[in-house]
Scaffold this active site. Structure first.
Site, PDB file in Angstrom:
ATOM      1  CG  ASP A 126     -31.435  77.445  -5.601  1.00 10.41           C
ATOM      2  OD1 ASP A 126     -31.782  78.547  -6.038  1.00 10.41           O
ATOM      3  OD2 ASP A 126     -31.140  76.469  -6.177  1.00 10.41           O
ATOM      4  NE  ARG A 128     -30.595  79.070  -8.647  1.00 16.23           N
ATOM      5  CZ  ARG A 128     -29.684  78.038  -9.107  1.00 16.23           C
ATOM      6  NH1 ARG A 128     -29.046  78.243 -10.151  1.00 16.23           N
ATOM      7  NH2 ARG A 128     -29.220  76.925  -8.336  1.00 16.23           N
TER       8      ARG A 128
END
Ligand SMILES: Nc1nc2c(ncn2[C@@H]2O[C@H](COP(=O)(O)OP(=O)(O)OP(=O)(O)O)[C@@H](O)[C@H]2O)c(=O)[nH]1
Ligand SMILES: [Zn+2]
Length: 211
Positions: A126, A128
């Site tokens: 991930d 982000r």
């Protein structure tokens, strides 16, 4: 990082007429959007969703993930409450971009799970970031959120970045045969707090556009 407010307009949807606020991220050149409904200023925590772009799920009706279903459910819940905010962040594919997400889907078609596929491509599970939420929320005079998410790491990341998340609300919708394995991996490997038994089925989701 500089997030610059550009313009706002009405955005009628099947659920409500939102106000759409457009922001430019000067460092990346990406544009991000906030949809608000009602008066979101003041001390009362605001019902909110921080949604990461998923072109396939949000716009192309993909059943591989739960993103599109969550987007609709979030807008519906905000409309029911008459007050809320949805931040739509342009970090497609958990930050790896659309074309790399298609590469990841190709690996998943051959048996990798969502985390393994990212790793095989040389990315973290991930990628982000949520620091851009702070200036967007500041611009909207939003001081605290009741956040619709199953992802405790999103809550932690937002909190670290200075967003006041006072409550986490589950958003479990859109289960179908194409995303069951994906959702199981999210719960098992990415720490999402959800059990499949709590999900509404995709077939129960009313995707009729009434606008
Ligand atoms: N790399 C990659 N990204 C994906 C995949 N499926 C969905 N995404 C992206 O994942 C993001 C959504 O993240 P999710 O992990 O589904 O959910 P979340 O935002 O962490 O948590 P919730 O708030 O509970 O929805 C969007 O940017 C999607 O484009 C996949 O298989 N691989
Ligand atoms: Zn998705």
């Amino acid at each position: 990082m500089t997030i610059r407010f550009i313009a706002a307009s009405r955005l009628p949807t099947p659920w409500a007429t939102f106000t759409m606020h457009g922001f430019e991220d000067e460092a990346t050149g990406k544009d991000h959007i906030a949809l608000t409904l009602g008066d979101v200023t003041g001390d009362e925590p605001v019902l909110g969703r921080v949604h990461s772009e998923c072109l396939t799920g949000d716009a192309l009706f993909s059943m591989r993930c739960d993103c599109g279903y969550q987007l609709q459910e979030a807008l519906k819940r905000i409309a029911e409450e008459g007050r809320g905010v949805l931040l739509y962040l342009r970090q497609e594919g958990r930050g790896i971009g659309l074309l790399n997400k298609i590469r990841a889907y190709h690996l998943q078609d051959q048996g990798a799970d969502t985390v393994e596929a990212n790793e095989q491509l040389g990315f973290g599970a991930d990628m982000r970031r949520y620091d851009l939420c702070v200036p967007m929320l500041d611009h909207l005079n939003i001081t605290s959120l009741r956040l619709m998410t199953n992802n405790p790491r999103k809550v932690d990341a937002l909190t670290r970045d200075g967003v006041n998340v006072v409550e986490r609300l589950s958003i479990t919708t859109g289960l179908n045969p194409h995303n069951e394995q994906y959702l199981t991996t999210k719960a098992g490997k990415l720490g999402h707090m959800m059990v499949l038994d709590d999900f509404t089925q995709a077939s129960d989701v009313d995707i009729e556009r009434k606008g």
